[in-house]
Design an enzyme around this catalytic site. Structure first.
Site, mmCIF file in Angstrom:
data_model
loop_
_atom_site.group_PDB
_atom_site.id
_atom_site.type_symbol
_atom_site.label_atom_id
_atom_site.label_comp_id
_atom_site.label_asym_id
_atom_site.label_seq_id
_atom_site.Cartn_x
_atom_site.Cartn_y
_atom_site.Cartn_z
ATOM 1 N N HIS A 99 0.881 -1.179 0.000
ATOM 2 C CA HIS A 99 0.000 0.000 0.000
ATOM 3 C C HIS A 99 0.915 1.225 0.000
ATOM 4 O O HIS A 99 2.007 1.187 0.586
ATOM 5 C CB HIS A 99 -0.816 0.152 1.289
ATOM 6 C CG HIS A 99 -1.680 -0.990 1.701
ATOM 7 N ND1 HIS A 99 -1.212 -2.102 2.332
ATOM 8 C CD2 HIS A 99 -3.027 -1.148 1.610
ATOM 9 C CE1 HIS A 99 -2.223 -2.909 2.614
ATOM 10 N NE2 HIS A 99 -3.341 -2.366 2.191
ATOM 11 N N ASP A 102 2.391 2.034 3.395
ATOM 12 C CA ASP A 102 3.422 1.150 3.964
ATOM 13 C C ASP A 102 4.812 1.635 3.615
ATOM 14 O O ASP A 102 5.774 1.336 4.317
ATOM 15 C CB ASP A 102 3.358 -0.279 3.363
ATOM 16 C CG ASP A 102 1.982 -0.859 3.337
ATOM 17 O OD1 ASP A 102 1.184 -0.498 4.205
ATOM 18 O OD2 ASP A 102 1.715 -1.687 2.436
ATOM 19 N N GLU A 266 -9.189 -13.848 0.390
ATOM 20 C CA GLU A 266 -8.329 -14.109 1.550
ATOM 21 C C GLU A 266 -8.973 -15.159 2.447
ATOM 22 O O GLU A 266 -10.162 -15.064 2.772
ATOM 23 C CB GLU A 266 -8.134 -12.795 2.317
ATOM 24 C CG GLU A 266 -7.278 -12.946 3.559
ATOM 25 C CD GLU A 266 -6.813 -11.595 4.101
ATOM 26 O OE1 GLU A 266 -6.340 -10.754 3.306
ATOM 27 O OE2 GLU A 266 -6.940 -11.383 5.318
ATOM 28 N N ASP A 294 -5.020 -14.121 -0.980
ATOM 29 C CA ASP A 294 -4.234 -13.736 0.188
ATOM 30 C C ASP A 294 -4.236 -14.955 1.093
ATOM 31 O O ASP A 294 -5.271 -15.340 1.647
ATOM 32 C CB ASP A 294 -4.857 -12.522 0.904
ATOM 33 C CG ASP A 294 -4.381 -11.202 0.313
ATOM 34 O OD1 ASP A 294 -3.691 -11.228 -0.718
ATOM 35 O OD2 ASP A 294 -4.713 -10.145 0.891
ATOM 36 N N ASP A 305 -9.767 -10.736 12.279
ATOM 37 C CA ASP A 305 -8.806 -11.015 11.212
ATOM 38 C C ASP A 305 -7.399 -11.118 11.807
ATOM 39 O O ASP A 305 -6.696 -10.123 11.903
ATOM 40 C CB ASP A 305 -8.891 -9.850 10.208
ATOM 41 C CG ASP A 305 -8.301 -10.178 8.861
ATOM 42 O OD1 ASP A 305 -7.930 -11.340 8.628
ATOM 43 O OD2 ASP A 305 -8.214 -9.259 8.026
ATOM 44 N N ASP A 307 -4.782 -12.755 10.683
ATOM 45 C CA ASP A 307 -3.704 -12.689 9.681
ATOM 46 C C ASP A 307 -2.480 -13.524 10.048
ATOM 47 O O ASP A 307 -1.357 -13.010 10.073
ATOM 48 C CB ASP A 307 -3.265 -11.224 9.463
ATOM 49 C CG ASP A 307 -4.283 -10.433 8.671
ATOM 50 O OD1 ASP A 307 -4.973 -11.027 7.820
ATOM 51 O OD2 ASP A 307 -4.384 -9.210 8.896
HETATM 52 C C1 XLS Z 1 -7.334 -6.414 5.384
HETATM 53 C C2 XLS Z 1 -6.934 -6.751 4.038
HETATM 54 C C3 XLS Z 1 -5.815 -5.900 3.457
HETATM 55 C C4 XLS Z 1 -5.777 -6.044 1.964
HETATM 56 C C5 XLS Z 1 -5.049 -4.954 1.263
HETATM 57 O O1 XLS Z 1 -7.935 -7.197 6.097
HETATM 58 O O2 XLS Z 1 -6.618 -8.110 3.984
HETATM 59 O O3 XLS Z 1 -4.602 -6.224 4.044
HETATM 60 O O4 XLS Z 1 -5.224 -7.266 1.591
HETATM 61 O O5 XLS Z 1 -5.546 -3.705 1.554
HETATM 62 NI NI NI Z 2 -5.716 -9.135 2.374
HETATM 63 NI NI NI Z 3 -7.278 -9.277 5.765
#
Ligand code: XLS
Ligand code: NI
Ligand code: NI
Length: 433
Positions: A99, A102, A266, A294, A305, A307
């Site tokens: 992004h 970032d 994702e 993702d 989330d 991640d």
């Molecule tokens: C957030 C999203 C983000 C996107 C990109 O939950 O996964 O990271 O992948 O903006």
């Molecule tokens: Ni994402």
């Molecule tokens: Ni996400």
């Protein structure tokens, strides 16, 4: 060069019997599976934000990570880029994603943000040239800064829409300049908390118009990559307009964009939407809008989330099975939108998290390819629907309720239930793992 990853070797494939933590056991980039190397099947990408910009905070505490590049100067941004490209090379990931927020310090105006981004894009271009690492996708962060607290495209304030549109343009320019293969839009704060202050009709129309402008600009600038939307439900806003693949497809249809925009799916977002990852992938394939993934998992208990790096090979095998059934990636790839746990402080944690994720993906993909090549799952599925491939089956769908009723009467049709054989199929899948 930075000192950050000092002493960590480039990761190589050493086979399943290796005892070396800093080695791949399943990911041999040159191994050919179904006529393509694993490198070309998986198209791995590392995500800039979680690995290099996230400080390790949670709702109860702030920064835990201590990175020499944390700060808001251009020098810090360049040091961050140096570390990031070192990691890409240690891992041998062919791609990265970012992004705007970032990679560049936040300026005090749109013009300043744009200058900062352009400077870093030039810095990236030189590093990409030197290392051969490519850009899978770029995107705009339209959710962190307080100006976006009520949304970007869906904001009640037209000035925020304008600021967002201009920011997207600069991020599309940056993506194009760096040869990016996709441009991603995750809805971020495009949703609402309460209907009491929200005009849902207006907000959806604004989001649709913004997306049309993005597609128009793509064609105007001659960008050959794909525009991808990343669906996600209920986080950060309670009601997200881009809830899941099916919801986004309805939205694309409404705004005439179903032939223009594909999905970045994702795993964690699928789980939040109450689906499995493979359901979302299969849905996108059926609708002809599969794009990219993702590959980060959510904790099944926490409800948000998280991640995390992927490590569940049986689940990933089913996901890659759907990717392969969709014909594999074209412009898309496997992006690790994943972050360390906040106690994982060390440089080696960052490397080993990716090593494990890449290995699990390779193992999953190989199992999926074996399932597909073997054909047992597909022939069991075909057998289940065989009645529809007969003359009578086909005629039924062209018939009507009167004629069907007469037929059921005349032939005394009385269906005999048949086993769905789920456990047998689950046992079959386990044989490939
Ligand atoms: C957030 C999203 C983000 C996107 C990109 O939950 O996964 O990271 O992948 O903006
Ligand atoms: Ni994402
Ligand atoms: Ni996400």
């Amino acid at each position: 060069m930075t000192d950050f990853f000092k002493g960590i070797p480039a990761i190589t494939y050493q086979g399943p019997d290796s005892d070396n933590d800093f080695a791949f056991r399943h990911y041999n980039p040159d191994e050919v599976v179904m006529g393509k190397t694993l490198k070309d099947h998986l198209r791995f990408a590392a995500a800039y934000w979680h690995s290099f910009a996230w400080p390790g905070g949670d709702p109860f505490g702030g920064q835990t990570f201590d990175r020499p590049w944390f700060g808001d100067s251009m020098d810090a941004a360049r040091m961050k880029a140096d570390a990031a490209f070192e990691m890409f090379q240690i891992l041998g990931v062919p791609y990265f994603c970012f992004h705007d927020a970032d990679v560049r310090p936040e300026g005090n105006s749109f013009a300043q943000n744009t200058r900062n981004l352009e400077e870093i894009v030039d810095y990236f271009a030189a590093k990409m040239e030197a290392t051969g690492v490519k850009l899978l996708w770029g995107t705009a962060n339209l959710f962190s800064h307080r100006r976006f607290m009520a949304g970007a495209a869906t904001n009640p304030d037209p000035d925020v829409f304008a600021f967002s549109a201009a920011t997207i343009k600069t991020c599309m320019d940056a993506t194009m300049k760096l040869g990016g293969e996709n441009y991603v839009l995750w809805g971020g704060r495009e949703g609402y908390e309460t209907l009491l202050n929200t005009d849902m009709g207006r907000e959806r129309a604004q989001a649709g118009r913004m997306l049309q402008m993005v597609v128009d600009y793509k064609h105007k600038m001659g960008f050959k990559g794909a525009i991808l939307i990343e669906p996600k439900p209920q986080e950060p806003t309670k009601h997200q307009y881009d809830y899941d693949v099916a919801t986004v497809y309805g939205f694309l249809k409404e705004f005439g964009l179903e032939g223009e925009v594909k999905m970045n799916i994702e795993q964690g977002h699928a789980i939040l939407a109450g689906h499995s990852f493979e359901h979302e992938l299969a849905m996108a394939r059926e609708l002809g809008i599969f794009g990219s993934i993702d590959m980060n998992r959510n904790d099944y208990q926490s409800g948000w989330d998280t991640d995390q790096f992927p490590n569940n090979v049986p689940e990933m095998a089913l996901a890659y099975y759907e990717v392969l059934r969709a014909g594999g990636f074209t412009t898309g790839g496997t992006n690790f939108d994943a972050k360390l746990r906040r106690q994982s402080l060390d440089a080696e944690d960052l490397i080993l998290a990716h090593v494990g994720g890449m290995d699990a993906c390779a193992a999953g993909l190989k199992a999926a390819a074996a399932m597909l090549a073997d054909g047992k799952l597909e022939s069991a599925r075909d057998a289940r629907y065989a009645g529809w491939d007969t003359e009578a089956g086909r005629a039924l769908l062209a018939s009507d309720l009167d004629a069907i009723t007469a037929k059921v009467m005349a032939q005394a049709i009385n269906p005999a239930p048949r086993s769905g054989r789920q456990e047998r199929l689950e046992n079959l899948v386990n044989r490939y793992l």
